[in-house]
Design a protein around this motif. Sequence first.
Motif, PDB file in Angstrom:
ATOM      1  N   UNK A 115       0.843  -1.200   0.000  1.00  0.00           N
ATOM      2  CA  UNK A 115       0.000   0.000   0.000  1.00  0.00           C
ATOM      3  C   UNK A 115       0.877   1.250   0.000  1.00  0.00           C
ATOM      4  N   UNK A 116       0.239   2.322  -0.410  1.00  0.00           N
ATOM      5  CA  UNK A 116       0.885   3.626  -0.402  1.00  0.00           C
ATOM      6  C   UNK A 116      -0.053   4.573   0.324  1.00  0.00           C
ATOM      7  N   UNK A 117       0.432   5.152   1.400  1.00  0.00           N
ATOM      8  CA  UNK A 117      -0.370   6.108   2.183  1.00  0.00           C
ATOM      9  C   UNK A 117       0.232   7.495   1.990  1.00  0.00           C
ATOM     10  N   UNK A 118      -0.603   8.420   1.551  1.00  0.00           N
ATOM     11  CA  UNK A 118      -0.132   9.776   1.287  1.00  0.00           C
ATOM     12  C   UNK A 118      -0.875  10.756   2.183  1.00  0.00           C
ATOM     13  N   UNK A 119      -0.106  11.539   2.926  1.00  0.00           N
ATOM     14  CA  UNK A 119      -0.680  12.605   3.743  1.00  0.00           C
ATOM     15  C   UNK A 119      -0.101  13.922   3.242  1.00  0.00           C
ATOM     16  N   UNK A 120      -0.413  14.988   3.930  1.00  0.00           N
ATOM     17  CA  UNK A 120       0.122  16.299   3.534  1.00  0.00           C
ATOM     18  C   UNK A 120       1.631  16.388   3.691  1.00  0.00           C
ATOM     19  N   UNK A 121       2.188  15.597   4.599  1.00  0.00           N
ATOM     20  CA  UNK A 121       3.616  15.708   4.888  1.00  0.00           C
ATOM     21  C   UNK A 121       4.436  14.478   4.509  1.00  0.00           C
ATOM     22  N   UNK A 122       3.767  13.354   4.171  1.00  0.00           N
ATOM     23  CA  UNK A 122       4.513  12.119   3.971  1.00  0.00           C
ATOM     24  C   UNK A 122       3.852  11.217   2.924  1.00  0.00           C
ATOM     25  N   UNK A 123       4.714  10.501   2.205  1.00  0.00           N
ATOM     26  CA  UNK A 123       4.278   9.408   1.338  1.00  0.00           C
ATOM     27  C   UNK A 123       4.947   8.160   1.889  1.00  0.00           C
ATOM     28  N   UNK A 124       4.135   7.216   2.387  1.00  0.00           N
ATOM     29  CA  UNK A 124       4.676   6.014   3.010  1.00  0.00           C
ATOM     30  C   UNK A 124       4.334   4.804   2.151  1.00  0.00           C
ATOM     31  N   UNK A 125       5.375   4.108   1.680  1.00  0.00           N
ATOM     32  CA  UNK A 125       5.222   2.936   0.840  1.00  0.00           C
ATOM     33  C   UNK A 125       5.483   1.696   1.689  1.00  0.00           C
TER      34      UNK A 125
END
Length: 106
Positions: free
Chosen positions: A61-71
Motif C-alpha cells: 500500500x501507499x499512504x499519502x498525507x500532507x507531509x509524507x508518502x509512506x510505501x
Amino acid sequence: WEHEFVARMCLHIADGKLDGKDLDAVGKDKKRRDAFRKLLALARVIDALDLGPRTAVKIRRLAITRTEAKLVFSGKATEGIEQLLVERKKKLFEDVYKREFALVRA
C-alpha cells in the motif's frame, strides 16, 4: 519531443541531477517540464526498489498525507538494502512532491 523526453529520463534515472539545459531539452512548456520532473522522481524510487530477478518486492500500500508518502512493501528483498537504495534516490521525490518519503517493510 517524445524521444528527447524519454532519452533525458533514461539519462537521469541514475543520478537525478537536473540543470536548466536538461529541462530546456525537454521543452519550454511548463507542464511538460513539471511532468518530466514528476515522472523522473517516481522512476528513481521505482529503480531503487528493482533489485534484480531474484528479489521480488511487492508493494502492499501507499499512504499519502500532507507531509509524507509512506510505501509499505513485502517480498524477498535483501534485508535493509532496499532502504539504503531508496535513501539515496528519494531526494528528488521529496523536492518535487513536497513530502517526506518513507519505506516500510510489512
